[in-house]
Design a protein around this motif. Structure first.
Motif, PDB file in Angstrom:
ATOM      1  N   LEU A 182       7.347 -32.285  26.343  1.00 55.47           N
ATOM      2  CA  LEU A 182       6.584 -33.439  26.814  1.00 55.47           C
ATOM      3  C   LEU A 182       6.416 -34.508  25.740  1.00 55.47           C
ATOM      4  O   LEU A 182       5.712 -35.489  25.953  1.00 55.47           O
ATOM      5  CB  LEU A 182       5.194 -32.980  27.255  1.00 55.47           C
ATOM      6  CG  LEU A 182       5.144 -32.162  28.533  1.00 55.47           C
ATOM      7  CD1 LEU A 182       3.903 -31.302  28.567  1.00 55.47           C
ATOM      8  CD2 LEU A 182       5.187 -33.085  29.735  1.00 55.47           C
ATOM      9  N   LEU A 189       4.714 -34.216  23.117  1.00 61.48           N
ATOM     10  CA  LEU A 189       3.351 -34.194  22.577  1.00 61.48           C
ATOM     11  C   LEU A 189       3.319 -33.698  21.141  1.00 61.48           C
ATOM     12  O   LEU A 189       2.364 -33.955  20.422  1.00 61.48           O
ATOM     13  CB  LEU A 189       2.439 -33.310  23.437  1.00 61.48           C
ATOM     14  CG  LEU A 189       2.080 -33.848  24.815  1.00 61.48           C
ATOM     15  CD1 LEU A 189       1.239 -32.841  25.575  1.00 61.48           C
ATOM     16  CD2 LEU A 189       1.332 -35.163  24.712  1.00 61.48           C
ATOM     17  N   TYR A 219      12.550 -38.068  26.816  1.00 65.21           N
ATOM     18  CA  TYR A 219      11.358 -37.950  27.660  1.00 65.21           C
ATOM     19  C   TYR A 219      10.719 -39.309  27.930  1.00 65.21           C
ATOM     20  O   TYR A 219      10.257 -39.576  29.036  1.00 65.21           O
ATOM     21  CB  TYR A 219      10.343 -37.015  27.003  1.00 65.21           C
ATOM     22  CG  TYR A 219       9.041 -36.953  27.765  1.00 65.21           C
ATOM     23  CD1 TYR A 219       8.953 -36.201  28.923  1.00 65.21           C
ATOM     24  CD2 TYR A 219       7.927 -37.690  27.367  1.00 65.21           C
ATOM     25  CE1 TYR A 219       7.793 -36.174  29.662  1.00 65.21           C
ATOM     26  CE2 TYR A 219       6.767 -37.669  28.089  1.00 65.21           C
ATOM     27  CZ  TYR A 219       6.702 -36.901  29.243  1.00 65.21           C
ATOM     28  OH  TYR A 219       5.544 -36.893  29.978  1.00 65.21           O
ATOM     29  N   ARG A 263       9.321 -40.218  31.949  1.00 67.23           N
ATOM     30  CA  ARG A 263       7.938 -39.770  32.106  1.00 67.23           C
ATOM     31  C   ARG A 263       7.564 -39.492  33.557  1.00 67.23           C
ATOM     32  O   ARG A 263       6.915 -38.505  33.866  1.00 67.23           O
ATOM     33  CB  ARG A 263       6.982 -40.846  31.598  1.00 67.23           C
ATOM     34  CG  ARG A 263       6.955 -40.999  30.110  1.00 67.23           C
ATOM     35  CD  ARG A 263       5.886 -42.026  29.764  1.00 67.23           C
ATOM     36  NE  ARG A 263       6.088 -42.589  28.447  1.00 67.23           N
ATOM     37  CZ  ARG A 263       5.795 -41.961  27.318  1.00 67.23           C
ATOM     38  NH1 ARG A 263       5.287 -40.754  27.368  1.00 67.23           N
ATOM     39  NH2 ARG A 263       6.012 -42.522  26.155  1.00 67.23           N
ATOM     40  N   TYR A 316       2.740 -32.475  34.459  1.00 67.04           N
ATOM     41  CA  TYR A 316       2.249 -31.541  33.446  1.00 67.04           C
ATOM     42  C   TYR A 316       0.929 -30.944  33.912  1.00 67.04           C
ATOM     43  O   TYR A 316       0.031 -31.662  34.320  1.00 67.04           O
ATOM     44  CB  TYR A 316       2.078 -32.300  32.125  1.00 67.04           C
ATOM     45  CG  TYR A 316       1.465 -31.511  30.987  1.00 67.04           C
ATOM     46  CD1 TYR A 316       1.807 -30.189  30.749  1.00 67.04           C
ATOM     47  CD2 TYR A 316       0.557 -32.111  30.123  1.00 67.04           C
ATOM     48  CE1 TYR A 316       1.255 -29.488  29.685  1.00 67.04           C
ATOM     49  CE2 TYR A 316       0.003 -31.426  29.060  1.00 67.04           C
ATOM     50  CZ  TYR A 316       0.355 -30.106  28.848  1.00 67.04           C
ATOM     51  OH  TYR A 316      -0.202 -29.423  27.795  1.00 67.04           O
ATOM     52  N   GLY A 331      -0.109 -42.524  35.483  1.00 61.01           N
ATOM     53  CA  GLY A 331       1.161 -42.775  34.816  1.00 61.01           C
ATOM     54  C   GLY A 331       2.024 -43.747  35.593  1.00 61.01           C
ATOM     55  O   GLY A 331       2.607 -44.673  35.031  1.00 61.01           O
ATOM     56  N   GLN A 348       1.795 -36.573  41.252  1.00 62.01           N
ATOM     57  CA  GLN A 348       2.758 -37.337  40.460  1.00 62.01           C
ATOM     58  C   GLN A 348       4.113 -37.412  41.137  1.00 62.01           C
ATOM     59  O   GLN A 348       4.957 -38.205  40.738  1.00 62.01           O
ATOM     60  CB  GLN A 348       2.961 -36.688  39.081  1.00 62.01           C
ATOM     61  CG  GLN A 348       1.767 -36.789  38.170  1.00 62.01           C
ATOM     62  CD  GLN A 348       2.085 -36.213  36.791  1.00 62.01           C
ATOM     63  OE1 GLN A 348       3.103 -36.501  36.202  1.00 62.01           O
ATOM     64  NE2 GLN A 348       1.201 -35.396  36.291  1.00 62.01           N
ATOM     65  N   LEU A 372      -2.712 -35.369  28.710  1.00 60.55           N
ATOM     66  CA  LEU A 372      -2.080 -35.998  29.873  1.00 60.55           C
ATOM     67  C   LEU A 372      -1.905 -37.493  29.628  1.00 60.55           C
ATOM     68  O   LEU A 372      -0.871 -38.072  29.971  1.00 60.55           O
ATOM     69  CB  LEU A 372      -2.917 -35.757  31.141  1.00 60.55           C
ATOM     70  CG  LEU A 372      -2.229 -36.206  32.423  1.00 60.55           C
ATOM     71  CD1 LEU A 372      -1.042 -35.317  32.753  1.00 60.55           C
ATOM     72  CD2 LEU A 372      -3.192 -36.238  33.604  1.00 60.55           C
ATOM     73  N   ALA A 428      -1.335 -38.872  26.870  1.00 58.56           N
ATOM     74  CA  ALA A 428      -0.181 -39.030  25.984  1.00 58.56           C
ATOM     75  C   ALA A 428       1.134 -38.866  26.757  1.00 58.56           C
ATOM     76  O   ALA A 428       2.076 -39.625  26.541  1.00 58.56           O
ATOM     77  CB  ALA A 428      -0.250 -38.017  24.842  1.00 58.56           C
ATOM     78  N   THR A 429       1.173 -37.903  27.684  1.00 58.71           N
ATOM     79  CA  THR A 429       2.428 -37.724  28.432  1.00 58.71           C
ATOM     80  C   THR A 429       2.702 -38.947  29.320  1.00 58.71           C
ATOM     81  O   THR A 429       3.850 -39.248  29.618  1.00 58.71           O
ATOM     82  CB  THR A 429       2.424 -36.462  29.320  1.00 58.71           C
ATOM     83  OG1 THR A 429       1.482 -36.641  30.376  1.00 58.71           O
ATOM     84  CG2 THR A 429       2.076 -35.222  28.544  1.00 58.71           C
ATOM     85  N   PHE A 430       1.667 -39.643  29.725  1.00 61.06           N
ATOM     86  CA  PHE A 430       1.858 -40.863  30.518  1.00 61.06           C
ATOM     87  C   PHE A 430       2.200 -42.067  29.646  1.00 61.06           C
ATOM     88  O   PHE A 430       2.422 -43.160  30.144  1.00 61.06           O
ATOM     89  CB  PHE A 430       0.596 -41.196  31.320  1.00 61.06           C
ATOM     90  CG  PHE A 430       0.370 -40.303  32.506  1.00 61.06           C
ATOM     91  CD1 PHE A 430       1.396 -39.542  33.046  1.00 61.06           C
ATOM     92  CD2 PHE A 430      -0.879 -40.227  33.104  1.00 61.06           C
ATOM     93  CE1 PHE A 430       1.185 -38.718  34.144  1.00 61.06           C
ATOM     94  CE2 PHE A 430      -1.100 -39.410  34.207  1.00 61.06           C
ATOM     95  CZ  PHE A 430      -0.066 -38.658  34.711  1.00 61.06           C
ATOM     96  N   GLY A 431       2.166 -41.876  28.326  1.00 56.35           N
ATOM     97  CA  GLY A 431       2.473 -42.987  27.434  1.00 56.35           C
ATOM     98  C   GLY A 431       1.303 -43.918  27.186  1.00 56.35           C
ATOM     99  O   GLY A 431       1.492 -45.076  26.813  1.00 56.35           O
ATOM    100  N   PHE A 432       0.073 -43.427  27.374  1.00 52.48           N
ATOM    101  CA  PHE A 432      -1.092 -44.302  27.178  1.00 52.48           C
ATOM    102  C   PHE A 432      -1.593 -44.332  25.728  1.00 52.48           C
ATOM    103  O   PHE A 432      -2.643 -44.897  25.466  1.00 52.48           O
ATOM    104  CB  PHE A 432      -2.243 -43.897  28.102  1.00 52.48           C
ATOM    105  CG  PHE A 432      -2.029 -44.314  29.528  1.00 52.48           C
ATOM    106  CD1 PHE A 432      -1.596 -45.591  29.829  1.00 52.48           C
ATOM    107  CD2 PHE A 432      -2.260 -43.438  30.567  1.00 52.48           C
ATOM    108  CE1 PHE A 432      -1.398 -45.982  31.147  1.00 52.48           C
ATOM    109  CE2 PHE A 432      -2.069 -43.807  31.881  1.00 52.48           C
ATOM    110  CZ  PHE A 432      -1.632 -45.085  32.174  1.00 52.48           C
TER     111      PHE A 432
END
Lengths: 264, 368
Positions: free
Chosen positions: A72, A74, A89, A93, A98, A123, A175, B174, B176-180
């Motif tokens: 991911l 992260l 990634y 996105r 997740y 997102g 999502q 989450l 971070a995974t969305f790019g925020f």
């Protein structure tokens, strides 16, 4: 308060999950991750084909969660890379949903069940745009999928562990991703919820989605999943269940300390 | 506007400005960061003054804000070494910066108006005398203009990034995974906290800054289950504390800042005791209710289990309850009284009978 959903406006259909079988859903190559120069993942190579239900299995400290976080983006790898449908990634996105560990958030946060599920749409909304009616409707539909619609207006601190897990699943479902990464979704849930979750995972697979799950219970691995990754800092084995889930591999993964016998 | 009204307006505006970022500090378990920042900004102010030798220079403001962000960074740097926990890191960083500031003042600026009492409690009563005059027009007290600017900034920041801040606070992974970019959001929020602390510090001192940032959100947290409600409720509680505190100070002839800070505590204590769902009183009431309900259910199960058995006559008598259920005679009598009143049990001389409703209660016991 009953909330009547409008016809939710589904996001436009994406191209099929795997345009050509050659492109794996997830491709991990030469991935090494270290915390303070202490490697937690050593040179991992994995190809996860689209449409499988994959379990990541290994002892505590094997790097299962770290592997998922690396997928991911992260955690920053010390070396190697991860490709999602052939791309980085950052560009994919929207295609990855997740489900973090239930204990990773504060369930006393002042918010409602429906609100948490709507966060799954943030997102797609991107920066600054606020969720609206469409997001509410999608979130409500996702809650129906996990049989939690009666709890939509409930404050999240009032949920049981199994209900929290369902809310997290609904948040990922909303999502409308192609790949779902779930970190121990079966942790501390009752048998009913476990059954409901596995039904849902199979449904996702039937729709051609790829599901990767960090899993702890060796007994249920062959029953629930069709692919498995055995991990202990290094990749011990990875592939279809029948080929990989053998006593020798398991013993190797757990250092000979496992009493679990594969049921086949 | 009289200067009395101006003082109240300044206090209300600053209270509102402090409450907004305070909500996120409380939810992120970073309440003590407001304590640190509101003290260390003095370091930036002093350094800014020593560089410019001008108390009115905007560099002082800038220096103070930068020190606030520096404080957060130092705390996180220490925390990331894993040798020091975050609360200890705060306790290490802020006294160092604050005491360096105090030393610098006493060594190089002893004769300048930067006194340490004002640092702690501010001088709200004098705020109306420091006015901004532009081309001969009186624009109002400086503290009011600065406070209003910061309030608008905070409203704009949270209004624009409400969704992002909410997600990054609830589930940073989450986000971070969305790019925020939760780290960027974190430091933006800390910058906002610093700007607010600096602006408020000037007028009301550091103790009141902490009180206004933490107490109203902590109070609102007990009263609501929605983030948006928590935000406006915090503003409302902060403003109320400021105004009531002002009048209390006036009536008792005591420190204004002290009285306002006390009011934030009084409001919190009120919510702590009397909040409708989570307050101490409501919780105690609920517990008592549950205790009686449970006791009646126990009674029903007991009677149900012994109905039709050979020892029925002996077990199902008021006298048996005391011995068999290990209830004190008093408690047993009270439970029985309630059970009778609720139609769970019928009493005929020394025999107790379960009613139909009582049977149902006994059967559902333990099912849910």
């Amino acid at each position: 308060m009953m909330y009547q959903p409008h016809q939710p406006h589904q996001p436009p259909p994406r191209p099929p999950a795997a345009p050509h079988a050659a492109v794996p859903a997830i491709a991990v190559s030469d991935l090494t991750v270290a915390y303070h120069e202490q490697p937690v993942l050593w040179d991992i190579d994995l190809h996860v084909p689209a449409g499988v239900l994959l379990a990541i299995v290994g002892p505590n400290g094997a790097g299962k969660t770290t592997l998922m976080k690396a997928m991911l983006g992260l955690v920053k790898p010390a070396a190697g890379q991860v490709a999602i449908f052939g791309g980085p990634y950052r560009q994919q996105r929207q295609r990855v949903g997740y489900v973090p560990q239930r204990g990773s958030v504060d369930w006393d946060f002042p918010t409602s069940v429906l609100d948490v599920v709507m966060m799954g749409r943030y997102g797609a909304l991107g920066w600054f745009r606020r969720p609206g009616r469409n997001e509410r409707d999608l979130a409500f539909t996702a809650l129906q999928q996990v049989n939690m619609e009666a709890y939509a207006a409930r404050q999240i601190s009032q949920l049981s562990g199994g209900q929290q897990q369902r809310v997290f699943l609904a948040r990922a479902l909303v999502q409308a991703a192609d790949i779902y990464l779930m970190d121990e979704p079966f942790q501390g849930v009752d048998a009913v919820t476990e059954h409901a979750i596995i039904e849902l995972l199979r449904e996702l697979r039937a729709q051609g989605k790829t599901v990767v799950v960090v899993h702890h219970d060796l007994q249920t691995v062959p029953e629930y999943f069709d692919w498995v990754t055995l991990l202990n800092v290094r990749r011990i084995a990875h592939g279809p269940m029948a080929e990989v889930f053998t006593e020798a591999n398991l013993s190797h993964t757990y250092g000979g300390r496992t009493a679990a016998v594969p049921r086949r | 506007m009289t200067s009395q009204q101006e003082v109240q307006l300044i206090a209300a505006v600053i209270a509102a400005a402090c409450a907004l970022p305070g909500v996120f500090l409380v939810l992120r378990r970073m309440a003590m960061m407001s304590d640190a920042i509101s003290h260390t900004v003095l370091f930036g102010i002093v350094v800014g003054f020593l560089l410019t030798r001008d108390l009115g220079s905007p560099l002082l403001f800038l220096g103070a804000v930068l020190t606030g962000v520096l404080t957060v960074s130092l705390v996180e740097l220490l925390n990331q070494t894993r040798l020091v926990k975050q609360d200890a890191a705060i306790g290490l960083v802020f006294p160092v910066l604050f005491s360096i500031a105090v030393i610098l003042i006493s060594r190089f600026a002893g004769n300048v108006h930067l006194d340490t009492d004002a640092v702690l409690l501010g001088e709200l009563a004098y705020a109306p005398f420091d006015r901004v005059v532009w081309q001969g027009i009186d624009l109002g007290p400086r503290a009011l203009l600065v406070g209003s600017g910061v309030l608008l900034l905070n409203l704009g920041f949270i209004g624009l990034l409400y969704k992002e801040l909410k997600l990054a606070t609830f589930d940073p992974a989450l986000a971070a995974t969305f790019g925020f970019l939760p780290v960027l959001l974190h430091y933006s929020l800390m910058t906002i906290v610093s700007v607010t602390a600096v602006a408020a510090f000037d007028a009301v001192g550091s103790i009141l800054v902490i009180a206004l940032m933490i107490a109203p959100p902590a109070t609102a947290y007990l009263l609501t289950e929605r983030l948006s409600t928590m935000l406006w409720l915090s503003v409302l509680l902060g403003v109320a504390s400021a105004l009531v505190g002002y009048w209390l100070a006036w009536a008792l002839d005591v420190s204004i800042a002290g009285s306002m800070a006390t009011m934030t505590g009084v409001l919190f204590a009120g919510a702590f005791l009397f909040a409708p769902e989570r307050g101490i009183v409501a919780t105690a009431r609920r517990r008592t209710r549950q205790r009686w309900a449970f006791a009646q259910q126990m009674l029903a199960v007991h009677l149900h289990n012994h109905a039709g058995s050979s020892d029925e006559a002996e077990e199902c008598s008021p006298a048996a309850l005391h011995g068999h259920l290990r209830w004190s005679p008093d408690f047993a009598a009270q439970v029985l009284q309630r059970a009778e009143r609720n139609g769970i049990v019928r009493r005929e001389a020394e025999r107790l009978w379960l009613t139909e409703q009582g049977c149902r209660l006994a059967q559902t016991a333990g099912a849910g």
